[in-house]
Design a protein around this motif. Structure first.
Motif, short mmCIF file in Angstrom:
data_model
loop_
_atom_site.label_atom_id
_atom_site.label_comp_id
_atom_site.label_asym_id
_atom_site.label_seq_id
_atom_site.Cartn_x
_atom_site.Cartn_y
_atom_site.Cartn_z
N SER A 49 -26.55 26.96 -36.43
CA SER A 49 -28.00 26.65 -36.58
C SER A 49 -28.14 26.70 -38.39
O SER A 49 -27.49 27.23 -38.85
CB SER A 49 -28.90 27.98 -36.21
OG SER A 49 -28.58 29.00 -36.87
N GLU A 59 -35.46 22.27 -38.54
CA GLU A 59 -35.05 22.88 -37.38
C GLU A 59 -36.19 23.61 -37.01
O GLU A 59 -36.74 23.89 -35.70
CB GLU A 59 -33.74 23.78 -37.58
CG GLU A 59 -33.19 24.56 -36.35
CD GLU A 59 -31.80 25.12 -36.67
OE1 GLU A 59 -32.04 26.61 -36.74
OE2 GLU A 59 -31.03 24.50 -36.57
N GLU A 106 -38.53 23.40 -33.60
CA GLU A 106 -38.83 24.37 -32.79
C GLU A 106 -40.16 25.08 -32.52
O GLU A 106 -40.69 25.35 -31.55
CB GLU A 106 -37.88 25.79 -33.11
CG GLU A 106 -36.47 25.61 -32.95
CD GLU A 106 -36.04 26.82 -33.67
OE1 GLU A 106 -36.24 27.74 -34.20
OE2 GLU A 106 -34.44 26.68 -33.62
#
Length: 98
Positions: free
Chosen positions: A2, A32, A36
């Motif tokens: 990640s 990211e 999300e």
């Protein structure tokens, strides 16, 4: 891996990052996180605006309108997260920051 893990490892590796490396890590983290966030909001909205048995046509039109506005915000989050150079509007205030 990640983006958060990559940023953490880079910051704790004990060597200085070049500015382009740091900018890329931050861009990946922003992308990211934005994706999300948008996915989580979309999941929250998924069943909220469905037609109920007691809804009139006017009430259902309002629900569709609110759902459309909500999804435009979610899509704006996604676009901002994907942007290579996000364009935030300048705040034009005369207040002091000190």
């Amino acid at each position: 891996m990640s983006a958060y893990t990559a940023a953490f490892k880079a910051l704790t590796a004990g060597r200085a990052l070049r500015p382009c490396e740091a900018a890329q890590l931050l861009a990946d983290l922003r992308r990211e996180t934005g994706e999300e966030l948008a996915d989580a909001v979309e999941r929250q909205l998924s069943g909220k605006f469905r037609r109920a048995d007691t809804d009139t046509d006017g009430a259902f039109r309002k629900k569709r309108m609110h759902y459309g506005a909500s999804m435009r915000v979610v899509n704006a989050f996604r676009a901002l997260a994907r942007a290579s150079h996000p364009d935030f509007p300048n705040q034009r205030t005369d207040r002091s920051t000190t």
